[in-house]
Design an enzyme around this catalytic site. Structure first.
Site, short mmCIF file in Angstrom:
data_model
loop_
_atom_site.label_atom_id
_atom_site.label_comp_id
_atom_site.label_asym_id
_atom_site.label_seq_id
_atom_site.Cartn_x
_atom_site.Cartn_y
_atom_site.Cartn_z
N HIS A 1 4.33 20.60 -11.04
CA HIS A 1 3.21 19.65 -9.85
C HIS A 1 3.60 20.26 -8.39
O HIS A 1 3.13 19.42 -7.75
CB HIS A 1 3.78 17.80 -10.19
CG HIS A 1 2.49 16.87 -9.25
ND1 HIS A 1 2.50 16.01 -11.04
CD2 HIS A 1 1.71 17.20 -8.49
CE1 HIS A 1 1.18 15.44 -10.76
NE2 HIS A 1 1.27 15.91 -9.29
N ARG B 1 6.69 19.24 -5.93
CA ARG B 1 6.28 17.87 -5.33
C ARG B 1 7.18 17.01 -6.04
O ARG B 1 6.70 15.70 -5.53
CB ARG B 1 4.56 17.65 -5.46
CG ARG B 1 3.58 18.73 -3.95
CD ARG B 1 2.55 18.39 -4.64
NE ARG B 1 1.25 17.47 -4.23
CZ ARG B 1 0.68 17.86 -2.79
NH1 ARG B 1 1.07 18.46 -1.89
NH2 ARG B 1 0.10 16.60 -2.36
N ARG C 1 0.04 33.13 -6.63
CA ARG C 1 -0.76 33.48 -5.65
C ARG C 1 -1.72 34.40 -5.19
O ARG C 1 -2.33 35.36 -4.10
CB ARG C 1 -0.31 33.48 -3.69
CG ARG C 1 0.42 32.01 -3.82
CD ARG C 1 -0.54 30.62 -3.19
NE ARG C 1 0.13 28.76 -3.03
CZ ARG C 1 0.02 28.10 -4.20
NH1 ARG C 1 -0.28 28.85 -5.07
NH2 ARG C 1 0.76 27.55 -3.95
N GLY D 1 -5.75 15.72 -5.82
CA GLY D 1 -6.44 14.45 -5.62
C GLY D 1 -7.41 14.48 -4.41
O GLY D 1 -6.74 14.96 -3.84
N PRO E 1 -6.35 20.46 -10.45
CA PRO E 1 -6.52 19.11 -10.60
C PRO E 1 -5.83 18.58 -9.24
O PRO E 1 -4.37 19.03 -8.65
CB PRO E 1 -6.25 18.53 -11.62
CG PRO E 1 -5.24 18.62 -12.38
CD PRO E 1 -5.40 20.19 -12.55
N TYR F 1 -4.19 9.86 -15.47
CA TYR F 1 -3.36 9.62 -15.09
C TYR F 1 -3.18 8.49 -15.50
O TYR F 1 -3.50 7.50 -16.15
CB TYR F 1 -2.83 9.43 -13.55
CG TYR F 1 -2.12 10.10 -13.08
CD1 TYR F 1 -0.82 10.84 -13.15
CD2 TYR F 1 -3.29 10.86 -11.47
CE1 TYR F 1 -0.48 11.62 -11.58
CE2 TYR F 1 -2.67 11.71 -11.04
CZ TYR F 1 -1.25 12.03 -10.88
OH TYR F 1 -0.94 12.97 -10.51
N GLY G 1 -3.53 25.98 -7.38
CA GLY G 1 -4.27 24.68 -6.53
C GLY G 1 -4.12 24.49 -5.56
O GLY G 1 -5.25 25.47 -5.55
N ASP H 1 4.81 13.93 -15.68
CA ASP H 1 5.68 14.66 -15.13
C ASP H 1 6.28 13.90 -13.51
O ASP H 1 6.31 13.28 -13.00
CB ASP H 1 5.57 15.92 -14.20
CG ASP H 1 4.65 16.29 -13.32
OD1 ASP H 1 3.76 15.18 -13.20
OD2 ASP H 1 4.08 17.68 -13.27
N HIS I 1 1.12 -1.49 0.14
CA HIS I 1 0.33 0.17 -0.31
C HIS I 1 0.56 1.21 -0.15
O HIS I 1 1.32 1.80 0.62
CB HIS I 1 -0.98 0.16 1.15
CG HIS I 1 -2.05 0.64 0.64
ND1 HIS I 1 -2.57 2.08 2.34
CD2 HIS I 1 -2.98 1.39 0.13
CE1 HIS I 1 -3.03 3.10 2.48
NE2 HIS I 1 -3.38 2.46 0.49
N HIS J 1 -10.87 7.68 -1.48
CA HIS J 1 -11.07 6.61 -3.45
C HIS J 1 -12.49 6.08 -2.72
O HIS J 1 -13.46 5.68 -2.15
CB HIS J 1 -10.50 4.87 -3.12
CG HIS J 1 -9.28 4.85 -2.43
ND1 HIS J 1 -7.57 5.42 -2.78
CD2 HIS J 1 -8.24 4.03 -1.40
CE1 HIS J 1 -6.93 5.25 -2.38
NE2 HIS J 1 -7.43 4.72 -1.36
N ASP K 1 1.43 26.26 -14.08
CA ASP K 1 0.62 26.55 -13.29
C ASP K 1 2.01 26.40 -11.63
O ASP K 1 3.00 26.38 -12.38
CB ASP K 1 -0.06 25.61 -12.29
CG ASP K 1 0.42 23.77 -12.40
OD1 ASP K 1 1.09 23.96 -12.25
OD2 ASP K 1 -0.83 23.16 -12.21
C1 LIG Z 1 -2.59 17.84 -2.45
C2 LIG Z 1 -2.08 18.53 -3.94
C3 LIG Z 1 -2.91 17.30 -4.80
C4 LIG Z 1 -2.53 17.39 -6.08
N1 LIG Z 1 -3.06 15.76 -6.91
C5 LIG Z 1 -2.40 16.16 -8.03
C6 LIG Z 1 -3.20 15.25 -8.93
O1 LIG Z 1 -4.18 14.16 -9.05
N2 LIG Z 1 -2.90 14.85 -10.80
C7 LIG Z 1 -1.97 16.08 -11.07
O2 LIG Z 1 -1.72 16.06 -12.01
N3 LIG Z 1 -1.55 17.23 -10.27
C8 LIG Z 1 -1.97 17.38 -8.84
N4 LIG Z 1 -1.67 18.10 -8.37
C9 LIG Z 1 -0.38 19.31 -8.62
C10 LIG Z 1 -1.78 20.40 -9.03
O3 LIG Z 1 -2.73 20.63 -10.33
C11 LIG Z 1 -0.86 21.73 -9.57
O4 LIG Z 1 0.12 21.26 -10.67
C12 LIG Z 1 -0.30 22.34 -8.73
O5 LIG Z 1 -1.11 22.38 -7.51
C13 LIG Z 1 0.22 23.81 -8.68
O6 LIG Z 1 0.72 24.52 -7.43
P1 LIG Z 1 -0.01 25.44 -6.69
O7 LIG Z 1 -0.83 24.66 -5.56
O8 LIG Z 1 1.05 25.52 -5.81
O9 LIG Z 1 -1.06 25.90 -7.09
C14 LIG Z 1 -1.31 18.16 -6.34
C15 LIG Z 1 -1.35 18.88 -5.84
C16 LIG Z 1 -1.70 19.36 -5.11
C17 LIG Z 1 -1.61 20.85 -3.94
#
Ligand SMILES: Cc1cc2nc3c(=O)[nH]c(=O)nc-3n(C[C@H](O)[C@H](O)[C@H](O)COP(=O)(O)O)c2cc1C
Length: 500
Positions: free
Chosen positions: A374, A377, A412, A186, A184, A247, A431, A275, A36, A59, A408
């Site tokens: 992302h 992240r 802010r 999750g 987006p 994805y 985001g 990415d 997991h 989920h 993105d």
């Molecule tokens: C908590 C969280 C969950 C995210 N989940 C996804 C996801 O499921 N798929 C995806 O493509 N990007 C995901 N992202 C990235 C966001 O789509 C986006 O690229 C990013 O949050 C932009 O930066 P910001 O939070 O500084 O505005 C996620 C970001 C955060 C903070």
């Protein structure tokens, strides 16, 4: 199906034998514990109990069909529900839980994006804060995302009759009152009990577009249904459109199935995240997993197995939350060819991070690219979207205008949006501010966050001397500081002279 007694289920509450109840069915998840991606501890906390409510935070319930074959033990005997164990009360980090001493400020006190984060920190449990705020490694990419917007300055024009301004922008022909959309993200069930539908409600009421994550807590159909229901409540149709973040699943059959479901549901475009062939090192998440594991008496096991992304592995995914079999590390540019046959609408590549890939995306006929790391992240020290946009302007300016360009990361303020548009972006994604707004105030917070950004945007336009977004031009910003740091092919080879 075999009926299983609650008292029997309660006995299987350890790493050696771990059963859980999901939607009245009993599963033996002992062998799944180490696979997991969210860690074994989160399941062990639920061992011998009815885990349905906890599972639904992360989920859709139909994900249980992805558990390995042979996991089903039977159905729980409904007369014996009371004999189940109660979930273990484990608090891995009591000192850092939601700041319950603090009151949530009235929503009208949120006048800038960072205010939503402060409000969210007052309501969210520590685990959810970690999920939303975590970033890769030392957090440098996230910091760069935030900082780079402040390293570009405006070059405003004055005396331009800015009485009325028009902030409308279209994404693939779908007009929106704003040049920004909700990115987006999750697992919104970990942020608000109503999860993604609550975000959609706020978006629809204000007319903002939104991209829905593959890793959503609710199914893509449930989310679209909320869009339909919310539209019906309004007196006039909202321009909001939902796009789908995709994805790539490991299994192509599953990928095609998912694309068909999304198409039938009515999503207007596919934003394929590129990415994330594997999950980045989300440092704060790792610490939390280790704390949780220690709290239930197990040392956290390595994640190497799933990071290797074997065909049958439960691949790591979405914002630190697992989705079985999704996130293929094997995806290549050639996959775009068969995807095109399955998906007739626009395709955007989300996560382009250099000029070469932007050019390739254009050559492969993509309809759009999203410059993104992302939210800081994924790859440690990945470039900010702004830096990638400057690279594109420098090395392949010919692609600007041939496809839609989105950015993105770290936006802010409405004035950040303006800077991106000056440099050639079609629109931008935001985001975390929306996630924090949702956490603290539900859909009302989402509406407020849209208003805050929109107001900053129209104010910025007036002070910059423009009345419509198509008047924004590169010469309205001074990007010298970032340009000085931009990658140049020759700069990577140190001359003998400069080494001395
Ligand atoms: C908590 C969280 C969950 C995210 N989940 C996804 C996801 O499921 N798929 C995806 O493509 N990007 C995901 N992202 C990235 C966001 O789509 C986006 O690229 C990013 O949050 C932009 O930066 P910001 O939070 O500084 O505005 C996620 C970001 C955060 C903070």
């Amino acid at each position: 199906m075999t009926l299983v007694d609650g008292a029997e289920i309660a006995k299987h509450d350890s790493k050696k034998s771990c059963w859980i109840v999901l939607d009245s069915n009993v599963y033996d998840v002992t062998n799944f514990l180490s696979k997991h991606p969210g860690g074994a501890a989160i399941i062990l906390k639920q061992a011998g109990t009815d885990a349905t409510e906890e599972f639904k935070k992360y989920h859709p319930l139909d994900y249980v069909r992805d558990l390995p074959e042979g996991s089903v033990v039977g159905a729980i005997n409904p007369n014996t529900l009371a004999k189940l164990r109660k979930p273990k009360e484990v608090n891995a980090a009591p000192a850092q839980s939601a700041d319950t001493d603090k009151e949530i400020p009235h929503v009208s006190l949120c006048v800038s994006c960072p205010d939503f984060e402060r409000a969210a920190r007052a309501v969210l449990p520590h685990k959810s804060i970690v999920y939303a705020s975590t970033s890769a490694n030392t957090g440098l990419s996230l910091k760069t995302n935030l900082d780079d917007w402040g390293r570009i300055y405006f070059r405003p024009r004055v005396m331009r009759n800015v009485g009325d301004v028009d902030t409308r922008r279209s994404i693939f022909g779908h007009s929106s009152p704003y040049p920004f959309y909700i990115s987006p993200m999750g697992t919104l069930g970990a942020i608000h009990p109503e999860a993604e539908p609550e975000m959609v409600r706020g978006a629809v009421r204000k007319g903002a577009h939104m991209v829905v994550s593959t890793a959503s807590t609710k199914t893509s159909q449930q989310i679209m249904q909320t869009w339909v229901d919310e539209q019906q409540k309004l007196n006039s149709a909202s321009p909001t459109r939902l796009f789908y973040q995709f994805y790539m699943p490991v299994d192509r059959k599953k990928a095609i199935e998912l694309m068909q479901i999304v198409k039938e549901a009515g999503y207007k475009g596919l934003w394929m995240t590129v990415d994330t062939p594997v999950l980045g090192k989300r440092t704060a998440d790792r610490v939390l997993q280790a704390e949780e594991a220690l709290a239930v008496g197990i040392a956290e096991e390595g994640t190497v197995e799933w990071e290797s992304g074997g065909e049958n592995a439960f691949a790591p995914a979405m914002g630190g939350r697992p989705v079985s079999g999704q996130l293929s590390p094997h995806t290549t540019w050639e996959d775009l060819e068969w995807m095109r046959k399955e998906w007739s609408g626009p395709i955007v590549l989300k996560g382009i991070q250099c000029a070469e890939d932007a050019k390739l995306a254009c050559g492969y006929g993509c309809d759009g690219i999203l410059l993104s790391n992302h939210g800081g992240r994924q790859l440690h020290t990945a470039p900010s979207a702004l830096m990638t946009l400057l690279e594109i302007r420098n090395y392949c300016p010919e692609i600007i205008g041939k496809l839609e360009i989105f950015l993105d990361g770290g936006l802010r303020d409405g004035s950040d949006v303006l800077k991106a548009l000056c440099l050639g972006a079609t629109a931008v994604g935001v985001g975390r501010p929306f996630m924090y707004a949702l956490a603290a105030y539900g859909s009302q917070g989402v509406e407020r966050c849209i208003d805050v950004l929109a107001e900053e945007l129209s104010l910025g336009m007036r002070l910059l001397g423009v009345t419509a977004l198509d008047q924004l031009k590169p010469e309205m910003v001074n990007a010298t500081r970032l340009l000085n740091e931009m990658w140049r092919p020759e700069s990577n080879t140190l001359s003998v002279k400069s080494r001395l």
